[in-house]
Scaffold this active site. Structure first.
Site, PDB file in Angstrom:
ATOM      1  N   TYR A  55       0.834  -1.197   0.000  1.00 24.12           N
ATOM      2  CA  TYR A  55       0.000   0.000   0.000  1.00 24.12           C
ATOM      3  C   TYR A  55       0.874   1.255   0.000  1.00 24.12           C
ATOM      4  O   TYR A  55       0.658   2.190  -0.770  1.00 24.12           O
ATOM      5  CB  TYR A  55      -0.916  -0.031   1.236  1.00 24.12           C
TER       6      TYR A  55
ATOM      7  N   LEU B  73     -27.538  18.064  32.866  1.00 20.94           N
ATOM      8  CA  LEU B  73     -28.330  17.903  34.089  1.00 20.94           C
ATOM      9  C   LEU B  73     -27.968  18.956  35.117  1.00 20.94           C
ATOM     10  O   LEU B  73     -26.807  19.341  35.231  1.00 20.94           O
ATOM     11  CB  LEU B  73     -28.077  16.515  34.693  1.00 20.94           C
TER      12      LEU B  73
ATOM     13  N   GLU C  75     -30.658   6.013  39.180  1.00 23.58           N
ATOM     14  CA  GLU C  75     -29.682   5.068  38.606  1.00 23.58           C
ATOM     15  C   GLU C  75     -28.318   5.732  38.563  1.00 23.58           C
ATOM     16  O   GLU C  75     -28.198   6.945  38.719  1.00 23.58           O
ATOM     17  CB  GLU C  75     -30.137   4.567  37.218  1.00 23.58           C
TER      18      GLU C  75
ATOM     19  N   LYS D 254     -24.892   7.473  37.558  1.00 23.55           N
ATOM     20  CA  LYS D 254     -24.517   8.453  36.545  1.00 23.55           C
ATOM     21  C   LYS D 254     -23.168   8.026  35.980  1.00 23.55           C
ATOM     22  O   LYS D 254     -22.158   8.024  36.680  1.00 23.55           O
ATOM     23  CB  LYS D 254     -24.421   9.851  37.162  1.00 23.55           C
TER      24      LYS D 254
ATOM     25  N   ASP E 261     -19.775   7.988  33.957  1.00 27.74           N
ATOM     26  CA  ASP E 261     -18.813   9.030  33.599  1.00 27.74           C
ATOM     27  C   ASP E 261     -18.183   8.704  32.242  1.00 27.74           C
ATOM     28  O   ASP E 261     -17.101   8.144  32.161  1.00 27.74           O
ATOM     29  CB  ASP E 261     -17.739   9.116  34.695  1.00 27.74           C
TER      30      ASP E 261
ATOM     31  N   TYR F 105     -29.993   5.078  28.574  1.00 29.81           N
ATOM     32  CA  TYR F 105     -30.741   5.581  29.727  1.00 29.81           C
ATOM     33  C   TYR F 105     -31.853   6.585  29.427  1.00 29.81           C
ATOM     34  O   TYR F 105     -32.548   7.032  30.323  1.00 29.81           O
ATOM     35  CB  TYR F 105     -29.807   6.164  30.780  1.00 29.81           C
TER      36      TYR F 105
ATOM     37  N   LYS G  81     -34.695  10.697  38.383  1.00 24.32           N
ATOM     38  CA  LYS G  81     -35.592  11.041  37.276  1.00 24.32           C
ATOM     39  C   LYS G  81     -37.042  10.832  37.686  1.00 24.32           C
ATOM     40  O   LYS G  81     -37.348   9.831  38.350  1.00 24.32           O
ATOM     41  CB  LYS G  81     -35.326  10.143  36.063  1.00 24.32           C
TER      42      LYS G  81
ATOM     43  N   LYS H 136     -24.246  14.403  42.522  1.00 24.45           N
ATOM     44  CA  LYS H 136     -22.840  14.078  42.276  1.00 24.45           C
ATOM     45  C   LYS H 136     -22.154  13.648  43.556  1.00 24.45           C
ATOM     46  O   LYS H 136     -22.500  14.099  44.638  1.00 24.45           O
ATOM     47  CB  LYS H 136     -22.124  15.329  41.739  1.00 24.45           C
TER      48      LYS H 136
ATOM     49  N   CYS I   6      -4.530  47.378  35.633  1.00 21.85           N
ATOM     50  CA  CYS I   6      -4.555  46.177  34.804  1.00 21.85           C
ATOM     51  C   CYS I   6      -3.123  45.723  34.527  1.00 21.85           C
ATOM     52  O   CYS I   6      -2.307  46.517  34.063  1.00 21.85           O
ATOM     53  CB  CYS I   6      -5.277  46.482  33.490  1.00 21.85           C
TER      54      CYS I   6
ATOM     55  N   CYS J 138      -2.614  46.144  30.323  1.00 17.70           N
ATOM     56  CA  CYS J 138      -2.565  47.435  29.613  1.00 17.70           C
ATOM     57  C   CYS J 138      -2.277  48.594  30.560  1.00 17.70           C
ATOM     58  O   CYS J 138      -2.169  49.729  30.130  1.00 17.70           O
ATOM     59  CB  CYS J 138      -3.860  47.670  28.840  1.00 17.70           C
TER      60      CYS J 138
ATOM     61  N   CYS K  12     -10.649  46.229  34.739  1.00 21.58           N
ATOM     62  CA  CYS K  12      -9.750  47.082  33.966  1.00 21.58           C
ATOM     63  C   CYS K  12     -10.612  48.078  33.197  1.00 21.58           C
ATOM     64  O   CYS K  12     -11.611  47.703  32.591  1.00 21.58           O
ATOM     65  CB  CYS K  12      -8.959  46.197  33.001  1.00 21.58           C
TER      66      CYS K  12
ATOM     67  N   CYS L  95      -7.298  47.502  25.731  1.00 25.01           N
ATOM     68  CA  CYS L  95      -6.671  46.435  26.521  1.00 25.01           C
ATOM     69  C   CYS L  95      -6.542  45.153  25.696  1.00 25.01           C
ATOM     70  O   CYS L  95      -7.533  44.539  25.325  1.00 25.01           O
ATOM     71  CB  CYS L  95      -7.478  46.163  27.783  1.00 25.01           C
TER      72      CYS L  95
HETATM   73  S1  IVH Z   1     -30.477  11.025  31.982  1.00 23.29           S
HETATM   74  C1  IVH Z   1     -32.072  15.043  29.861  1.00 23.29           C
HETATM   75  N1  IVH Z   1     -29.078   9.132  33.041  1.00 23.29           N
HETATM   76  O1  IVH Z   1     -24.788  13.020  32.460  1.00 23.29           O
HETATM   77  C2  IVH Z   1     -30.853  14.289  30.017  1.00 23.29           C
HETATM   78  N2  IVH Z   1     -27.886  10.965  32.083  1.00 23.29           N
HETATM   79  O2  IVH Z   1     -23.923  15.606  33.420  1.00 23.29           O
HETATM   80  C3  IVH Z   1     -31.185  12.916  30.446  1.00 23.29           C
HETATM   81  N3  IVH Z   1     -25.459  10.755  32.177  1.00 23.29           N
HETATM   82  O3  IVH Z   1     -25.965  14.827  29.729  1.00 23.29           O
HETATM   83  C4  IVH Z   1     -30.011  12.337  31.010  1.00 23.29           C
HETATM   84  N4  IVH Z   1     -25.415   8.808  33.206  1.00 23.29           N
HETATM   85  O4  IVH Z   1     -24.951  12.512  29.303  1.00 23.29           O
HETATM   86  C5  IVH Z   1     -29.034  10.315  32.408  1.00 23.29           C
HETATM   87  N5  IVH Z   1     -27.979   7.358  34.017  1.00 23.29           N
HETATM   88  C6  IVH Z   1     -27.930   8.515  33.372  1.00 23.29           C
HETATM   89  C7  IVH Z   1     -26.717   9.147  33.046  1.00 23.29           C
HETATM   90  C8  IVH Z   1     -26.729  10.379  32.392  1.00 23.29           C
HETATM   91  C9  IVH Z   1     -24.683   9.786  32.675  1.00 23.29           C
HETATM   92  C10 IVH Z   1     -24.927  11.979  31.552  1.00 23.29           C
HETATM   93  C11 IVH Z   1     -25.752  12.540  30.433  1.00 23.29           C
HETATM   94  C12 IVH Z   1     -25.981  13.982  30.807  1.00 23.29           C
HETATM   95  C13 IVH Z   1     -24.855  14.216  31.743  1.00 23.29           C
HETATM   96  C14 IVH Z   1     -25.051  15.386  32.644  1.00 23.29           C
END
Ligand code: IVH
Length: 708
Positions: free
Chosen positions: A43, A90, A123, A125, A127, A234, A298, A322, A416, A419, A434, A440
């Protein structure tokens, strides 16, 4: 002789076409079918032959020649896609008080939820990074990132490589359904990936979320395919028919369709239930195979979710609880002053670098001078810092017991640092600013950074660093210069493509990204101007009120002539423009002051005119209210309503294209008077504005009323 030359040229043309065809065939096999037909060496030989041929015959180079593009992927990043239903973020709750306020807000909007009992689903959240999967006729048709919530990027090709994501849905799924969820990587897969990266001499990722995001955002699908990505579903986006009555029912259907969902979950109407679930999950957190950053609460009933809708960028029906911020102790080495786009002087702590929750932190915000005094922060102090999610790290407190006597006080500058204009702190303000304004450079650069930021022009490849460089060199001084960059580049002694870190391709990509943004939505444009106090949500409301930039500009000009601005002599009939402005939600006298001040400034008007010459500013697109009998009307709600709360009435009316105003004027079409209506009703009577009962309004907006 002439003949021979032509023959040679013809021969080159044929060979060029053959090579291009051959390379394209291999590209397709490699990138799209993941089944290469030839060895890498073979290639590379074909590509080298093509490059040599093009070097000898530059006239044969076409824009789409394999030498000008990367693999089979588009060269200027991902295609943008509009979300049919916005992808929200959220709100957060940290304390029990916040949680109760989240519930109370639901009850204020939807009192029946309090009477009938509010079942919440909780439920984990996850990451990772959110993604929307659109299935049409039960086939995966489009996958998109969240982007700014309205517009994301098309990552369909990359997403097809994820095993957790079904390519097709079973018979019982509706014609159109969008599944929203999180793409993530497990901890062990993340560690293994980093080991592989390290062995290959490639950069390692800071955490599983970055690794997942970096893997999805690969232009080369073959790379994504090798990355161990996973998905949890979700929530729903656009759907052509009802899928479930409740969030827990939705989870069941997602599972039946072959999606993974975060387990376990909690559902119940007990106030303490979600909170208890949160504590349980926090205990399980270290043992989970993937990273979570909290719990999401929710409203379980989906019809209530729909009625509750959202405010600005977050739903009223859900919130994130959180986990507490992670803390660490380090030394504060210095305090420096940053000058923001509105001239605010912000002290920033330079720290001895330290890892907090998997991320290296070397700066923390100190907010303002009072904060430094209140916490008695001195240079050389050992300090506790914390970082929560994506929030800028903060200094929590000083470990005074660790002081040696060597620490020094910080003296907040009165001018400042950039400037050297006087920096003043107005009565009642915590921020020192400033006064250099347009002279500036720090403010100018920050305004430019804001102009290209994600929620504004969002120009790919034109980040903060490059703006700083281009500003320092004088290539970009004002926003309109961005759109003249390509022309200017042609006249430069050392054009971009010849500079270190740049090439033909990256320069061309930047110009293409800039060109793509020559057409921009009015609300983004207003936000991009960076007027003090005009955030994304207010910019949207301004765009919705004025429709076009021209109408907004003329309204601003008229409002400035308001007697309250110009003294007694100005014409009184100018007043309505100012009142219209104050009628916009979020706009009070202080915000109006900043806005009018911005439009009154000659330099800002020049900036606007220069931009208008370069851009096409799209008028605000109202929600599709075709068929709404009340679209375009201005109404005022007053008194107590019976069938719904005032807040819900307003949201519903707006979805029908109605402008809901706070006060009655001659421009009001209807005043909807509930029980115990007072002064607004009187004013409507005095002005001869049509007055409707709640029931009359409900009928009129549903299209049932007879023409009067
Ligand atoms: S419900 C209207 N459920 O967290 C939005 N979100 O920091 C409905 N996320 O934008 C979201 N786990 O991307 C929902 N079990 C879960 C989640 C979740 C992660 C995210 C989602 C949201 C962000 C906000």
């Amino acid at each position: 002789m002439k003949n021979l030359f032509d023959l040679e040229k013809l021969d080159a043309k044929v060979r060029h076409a053959d090579l291009v065809k051959e390379i394209r065939k291999h590209d397709k096999a490699y990138y799209q079918e993941d089944a290469p037909h030839v060895s890498d060496a073979e290639y590379d030989r074909l590509r080298a032959a093509l490059e040599a041929l093009e070097a000898a015959h530059p006239e044969l180079i076409t824009k789409d020649s394999p030498t000008q593009t990367v693999g089979a992927a588009p060269s200027s990043g991902f295609k943008k896609v509009q979300h049919t239903v916005p992808m929200l973020s959220l709100s957060n709750v940290f304390t029990e008080e916040d949680y109760l306020e989240f519930r109370d807000r639901i009850f204020r909007f939807l009192p029946e939820a309090e009477k009938q009992g509010l079942a919440l689903l909780a439920e984990q959240k996850i990451d990772g990074l959110s993604c929307s999967l659109r299935y049409e006729s039960r086939k995966l048709a489009l996958a998109a990132t969240r982007g700014d919530g309205t517009e994301g990027e098309d990552i369909t090709a990359n997403i097809r490589t994820i095993r957790d994501i079904p390519q097709t849905l079973p018979e019982d799924a509706p014609d159109i359904v969008e599944i929203r969820g999180e793409i993530y990587m497990t901890r062990s897969d993340f560690i293994a990936l980093n080991e592989k990266q390290e062995q290959a001499g490639k950069p390692v990722f800071a955490n599983p979320r970055n690794a997942a995001a970096g893997s999805v955002r690969q232009l080369d699908v073959a790379v994504t395919k090798q990355r161990p990505l996973r998905f949890f579903g979700y929530a729903l986006g656009d759907v052509s028919e009802k899928i479930a009555d409740t969030q827990s029912g939705l989870r069941e259907r997602l599972k039946a369709w072959g999606f993974q969902i975060p387990e376990p979950s909690y559902v119940g109407a007990d106030v303490d239930g979600p909170w208890r679930f949160y504590n349980e999950i926090m205990e399980q957190r270290p043992d989970l195979s993937y990273e979570i950053d909290g719990v999401v609460y929710k409203v379980n009933r989906i019809d209530w979710q729909q009625r509750l809708g959202f405010v600005s960028r977050a739903p009223r029906w859900a919130t994130a609880h959180k986990f507490p911020a992670e803390q660490a102790v380090t030394r504060l080495n210095a305090i420096e002053i940053q000058v923001g786009r509105t001239g605010a002087l912000t002290p920033v702590a330079r720290l001895e670098p330290i890892t907090v929750g998997g991320v290296v932190v070397s700066n923390a915000t100190l907010h303002n001078e009072d904060e430094i005094a209140r916490k008695d922060i001195r240079i050389g102090d050992m300090v506790v810092i914390q970082r929560a999610g994506d929030v800028i790290p903060q200094v929590v407190r000083v470990l005074t017991e660790k002081r040696t006597g060597e620490e020094t006080h910080f003296i907040f500058p009165q001018e400042c640092p950039i400037c050297h204009s006087l920096a003043i702190r107005e009565e009642g303000e915590v921020v020192r600013r400033c006064t250099g304004g347009l002279i500036c450079p720090a403010q100018a650069v920050e305004r430019l950074k804001h102009f290209v930021s994600r929620l504004a022009f969002d120009i790919e490849g034109l980040g903060a660093k490059i703006i700083e460089e281009f500003y320092a060199e004088g290539l970009i001084k004002t926003p309109a210069d961005i759109f003249r960059l390509e022309t200017l580049n042609k006249t430069l002694e050392k054009p971009l493509q010849n500079r270190e870190g740049w090439g033909e391709k990256s320069a061309a990509n930047l110009f293409a990204a800039i060109d793509q943004r020559r057409s921009i939505a009015l609300n983004r444009f207003i936000y991009a101007l960076g007027v003090r106090q005009i955030g994304e949500a207010t910019a949207k409301k301004l765009a919705a009120t004025y429709g076009t930039l021209e109408d907004m500009q003329s309204a601003m000009a008229q409002a400035v002539l308001d007697p309250r601005f110009c003294g007694e002599s100005a014409a009184l009939q100018q007043q309505p423009a100012y009142d219209d402005l104050l009628n916009i939600e979020d706009v009070g006298p202080a915000v109006a002051d900043d806005l009018l001040g911005f439009f009154a400034e000659a330099h800002n008007r020049e900036v606007l005119e220069a931009l208008k010459a370069e851009l096409q500013i799209e008028p605000f697109i109202r929600p599709d209210t075709a068929g709404s009998p009340v679209a375009g009307k201005t109404v005022v709600f007053t008194g107590t309503l019976v069938t719904m709360t005032r807040a819900e009435a307003k949201v519903r009316a707006e979805s029908l294209g109605v402008k809901v105003a706070g006060s009655v004027s001659a421009k009001t079409d209807y005043v909807i008077a509930g029980e115990d209506a007072g002064s607004k009703l009187k004013k409507a009577q005095a002005l001869g504005v049509a007055i409707l009962s709640e029931q009359e309004w409900n009928e009129l907006s549903a299209g049932k009323a007879q023409e009067s």
